[in-house]
Design a protein around this motif. Structure first.
Motif, mmCIF file in Angstrom:
data_model
loop_
_atom_site.group_PDB
_atom_site.id
_atom_site.type_symbol
_atom_site.label_atom_id
_atom_site.label_comp_id
_atom_site.label_asym_id
_atom_site.label_seq_id
_atom_site.Cartn_x
_atom_site.Cartn_y
_atom_site.Cartn_z
ATOM 1 N N THR A 48 -1.123 62.156 185.679
ATOM 2 C CA THR A 48 0.294 62.234 186.034
ATOM 3 C C THR A 48 1.177 61.997 184.820
ATOM 4 O O THR A 48 2.132 62.745 184.565
ATOM 5 N N ARG A 49 0.892 60.942 184.060
ATOM 6 C CA ARG A 49 1.591 60.653 182.810
ATOM 7 C C ARG A 49 0.561 60.135 181.807
ATOM 8 O O ARG A 49 -0.064 59.101 182.043
ATOM 9 N N PRO A 50 0.335 60.832 180.700
ATOM 10 C CA PRO A 50 -0.682 60.380 179.731
ATOM 11 C C PRO A 50 -0.371 59.020 179.130
ATOM 12 O O PRO A 50 -1.288 58.313 178.697
ATOM 13 N N GLU A 51 0.914 58.615 179.121
ATOM 14 C CA GLU A 51 1.264 57.297 178.600
ATOM 15 C C GLU A 51 0.635 56.170 179.418
ATOM 16 O O GLU A 51 0.574 55.021 178.974
ATOM 17 N N GLY A 52 0.163 56.495 180.608
ATOM 18 C CA GLY A 52 -0.436 55.488 181.477
ATOM 19 C C GLY A 52 -1.730 54.908 180.954
ATOM 20 O O GLY A 52 -2.207 53.901 181.482
ATOM 21 N N LYS A 107 8.711 66.692 171.013
ATOM 22 C CA LYS A 107 9.377 65.420 171.265
ATOM 23 C C LYS A 107 8.897 64.259 170.394
ATOM 24 O O LYS A 107 9.663 63.351 170.101
ATOM 25 N N LEU A 108 7.630 64.237 170.028
ATOM 26 C CA LEU A 108 7.104 63.095 169.294
ATOM 27 C C LEU A 108 7.494 63.172 167.824
ATOM 28 O O LEU A 108 7.285 64.191 167.158
ATOM 29 N N GLU A 109 8.039 62.049 167.318
ATOM 30 C CA GLU A 109 8.538 62.023 165.948
ATOM 31 C C GLU A 109 7.421 62.236 164.927
ATOM 32 O O GLU A 109 7.657 62.722 163.825
ATOM 33 N N MET A 110 6.204 61.883 165.256
ATOM 34 C CA MET A 110 5.091 62.041 164.315
ATOM 35 C C MET A 110 4.805 63.507 164.011
ATOM 36 O O MET A 110 4.132 63.824 163.020
ATOM 37 N N HIS A 111 5.309 64.410 164.867
ATOM 38 C CA HIS A 111 5.119 65.839 164.624
ATOM 39 C C HIS A 111 6.334 66.481 163.958
ATOM 40 O O HIS A 111 6.345 67.698 163.761
ATOM 41 N N HIS A 112 7.344 65.678 163.642
ATOM 42 C CA HIS A 112 8.544 66.216 162.988
ATOM 43 C C HIS A 112 8.171 66.679 161.579
ATOM 44 O O HIS A 112 7.611 65.911 160.789
ATOM 45 N N VAL A 157 7.822 55.493 161.270
ATOM 46 C CA VAL A 157 7.756 54.080 161.659
ATOM 47 C C VAL A 157 9.154 53.556 161.964
ATOM 48 O O VAL A 157 9.368 52.835 162.953
ATOM 49 N N ALA A 158 10.130 53.922 161.125
ATOM 50 C CA ALA A 158 11.509 53.488 161.354
ATOM 51 C C ALA A 158 12.058 54.058 162.661
ATOM 52 O O ALA A 158 12.758 53.365 163.415
ATOM 53 N N ALA A 159 11.726 55.317 162.939
ATOM 54 C CA ALA A 159 12.172 55.931 164.193
ATOM 55 C C ALA A 159 11.535 55.246 165.386
ATOM 56 O O ALA A 159 12.186 55.026 166.418
ATOM 57 N N TRP A 160 10.228 54.901 165.238
ATOM 58 C CA TRP A 160 9.547 54.182 166.341
ATOM 59 C C TRP A 160 10.231 52.848 166.616
ATOM 60 O O TRP A 160 10.488 52.505 167.771
ATOM 61 N N TRP A 161 10.530 52.093 165.600
ATOM 62 C CA TRP A 161 11.168 50.791 165.783
ATOM 63 C C TRP A 161 12.562 50.945 166.377
ATOM 64 O O TRP A 161 12.966 50.164 167.237
ATOM 65 N N PHE A 162 13.289 51.981 165.940
ATOM 66 C CA PHE A 162 14.621 52.234 166.503
ATOM 67 C C PHE A 162 14.519 52.510 167.994
ATOM 68 O O PHE A 162 15.281 51.950 168.792
ATOM 69 N N HIS A 163 13.575 53.357 168.395
ATOM 70 C CA HIS A 163 13.466 53.718 169.814
ATOM 71 C C HIS A 163 12.910 52.576 170.652
ATOM 72 O O HIS A 163 13.236 52.471 171.839
ATOM 73 N N VAL A 202 6.125 55.012 174.451
ATOM 74 C CA VAL A 202 7.294 55.860 174.665
ATOM 75 C C VAL A 202 8.205 55.871 173.437
ATOM 76 O O VAL A 202 8.934 56.837 173.199
ATOM 77 N N ALA A 203 8.174 54.810 172.626
ATOM 78 C CA ALA A 203 9.007 54.748 171.425
ATOM 79 C C ALA A 203 8.645 55.833 170.420
ATOM 80 O O ALA A 203 9.435 56.117 169.507
ATOM 81 N N LEU A 204 7.490 56.455 170.575
ATOM 82 C CA LEU A 204 7.120 57.583 169.723
ATOM 83 C C LEU A 204 7.900 58.837 170.080
ATOM 84 O O LEU A 204 7.928 59.802 169.312
ATOM 85 N N ASN A 205 8.534 58.828 171.247
ATOM 86 C CA ASN A 205 9.233 60.001 171.788
ATOM 87 C C ASN A 205 10.690 59.995 171.328
ATOM 88 O O ASN A 205 11.461 59.111 171.689
ATOM 89 N N GLY A 206 11.057 60.989 170.547
ATOM 90 C CA GLY A 206 12.429 61.067 170.064
ATOM 91 C C GLY A 206 13.439 61.427 171.134
ATOM 92 O O GLY A 206 14.651 61.345 170.896
ATOM 93 N N GLN A 207 12.956 61.812 172.349
ATOM 94 C CA GLN A 207 13.856 62.197 173.441
ATOM 95 C C GLN A 207 14.104 61.063 174.431
ATOM 96 O O GLN A 207 14.658 61.286 175.497
ATOM 97 N N VAL A 208 13.688 59.849 174.061
ATOM 98 C CA VAL A 208 13.775 58.742 175.012
ATOM 99 C C VAL A 208 15.221 58.392 175.356
ATOM 100 O O VAL A 208 15.499 57.779 176.390
#
Length: 415
Positions: free
Chosen positions: A225-229, A289-294, A303-309, A363-369
């Protein structure tokens, strides 16, 4: 004198004690339906006025207070509907007719749960009716299953759970929006039941293999249902297996395989299917959506984006969704934290806190959060509110109770 009153009340009310679970069920059902009906009536009132731009005859319906057509408040819901429509036609995992396999769906399981709606004639926008039924059943089931967490507390304090669980508008919006949040929480609550059985089997009174297998099955459905699970599933498995550590390495390893391998197989299998059919093992949504693929972000930027989110989720939920006054929102965290401090609720509260922290971290890896009412964060909000309900229960169990109230509780078998 107090003991005499309690004994008399207990004798007189004892015949009604077996019906107490029914009372809780009615309480949970009433609040679930009240919250859902409030949401859907407001939504359909908005669609009634939206029709004014398309149909002048809608003016009379809007003025008379008639409700408009069914719809959904989020475009992603209609993506799920498209996948469900194609699945009902015999083309699973296809978004548009003839396009073939697509990795763009954010949930593997949810479109298949929506398929019976087509079989029942709820096509088009009316499929939202089936999504609403699914959401209500899942939320109600969650409120029933989570009552297990109140073991060791007066059962009357479990009545805190439904109103606390449904008290945040953003979570309610996510539950009733037609997205997969309600389904995910319903499946997670099944995992909680299996986790509780697995923990209880640590005393050797029952075999843990069945409970571990049920946890594995629930975890498979959760991650489909949600892979984050996967993070929340790992928390449940690790905390349950810790209680079985005296069995030795091999038995615990077998339990771990039963609990975690099914979900892991789904995630690996999905990645292999994506690689084979699209040329990239990462799903299309994750690529976007994931910042690691930007393509233009360095590792330090990621890492900075993860901490921000991560911080954003905590602050946004606390200072915006929980209360209009920023500092008031932190009260929910304090009450939830009390469940960690109280001895009677510490174990289950630890599971809830670890689950929400792992979820927020993933979820903090997701830039669309930051969009769509922070819907990606809402399972963590549900776990925080559940911990807060436990904190209220623990605090009320310690507080002095009036003689009459205590008598009723004892008489109904709720204390």
């Amino acid at each position: 004198m107090t003991d005499t009153l309690l004994d008399r009340a207990k004798q007189r009310l004892a015949p009604f004690a077996p019906f107490e679970p029914v009372l809780y069920g009615l309480w949970a059902a009433a609040l679930t339906l009240l919250c859902a009906c409030r949401f859907y009536s407001s939504l359909r009132l908005q669609t009634a006025y939206a029709d004014l731009f398309l149909d002048e005859r809608a003016l009379g319906r809007a003025v008379s207070g008639a409700l408009g057509p069914w719809s959904a408040p989020l475009d992603d819901v209609f993506i799920h509907f498209d996948f469900a429509r194609q699945a009902s036609r015999g083309h699973p995992f296809e978004w548009s007719p003839g396009a073939g396999y697509s990795s763009g769906g954010t949930s593997l399981l949810y479109p298949f749960v929506l398929v019976p709606g087509f079989w029942l004639g709820m096509s088009g926008l009316n499929l939202m009716q089936w999504a609403a039924i699914v959401a209500c059943v899942c939320v109600f089931g969650t409120l029933l299953a989570l009552r297990r967490l109140w073991r060791g507390l007066p059962r009357a304090t479990s009545y805190f759970l439904p109103p606390v669980f449904l008290c945040v508008g953003a979570l309610d919006w996510s539950l009733w929006s037609g997205m997969e949040v309600a389904l995910f929480l319903g499946l997670w609550s099944l995992a909680i039941v299996a986790w509780d059985d697995l923990c209880s089997s640590a005393d050797g009174a029952s075999t843990p293999l069945i409970s571990a297998a049920l946890l594995g099955l629930s975890g498979l459905l959760m991650c489909a249902t949600r892979p984050e699970g996967i993070g929340a599933l790992f928390v449940l498995a690790a905390t349950a297996l810790w209680k079985h550590r005296q069995r030795g390495v091999m038995p615990v390893l077998l339990l771990a395989v039963l609990a975690l391998a099914p979900a892991g197989s789904v995630l690996v299998g999905h990645g292999l299917a994506n690689r084979l059919l699209t040329g990239d093992s990462t799903a299309a949504g994750a690529l976007v959506k994931l910042e690691m693929h930007h393509p233009y972000l360095t590792r330090s930027d990621v890492v900075a984006a993860w901490w921000f989110h991560f911080k954003y989720q905590v602050l946004r939920v606390t200072q915006y969704h929980f209360a209009d006054i920023a500092w008031v929102g932190w009260i929910a965290w304090v009450i939830a934290g009390y469940a960690l401090w109280a001895k009677r609720t510490r174990g289950v509260a630890l599971v809830l806190w670890l689950s929400l922290l792992t979820w927020v971290s993933i979820v903090a890896l997701n830039g669309q959060v930051r969009w769509q009412n922070e819907r990606y964060t809402m399972p963590a909000v549900a776990w925080l509110l559940t911990s807060a309900a436990l904190g209220l229960a623990a605090a009320s169990a310690q507080a002095p109770r009036g003689v009459a109230f205590a008598a009723v509780l004892h008489g109904l078998g709720m204390a």
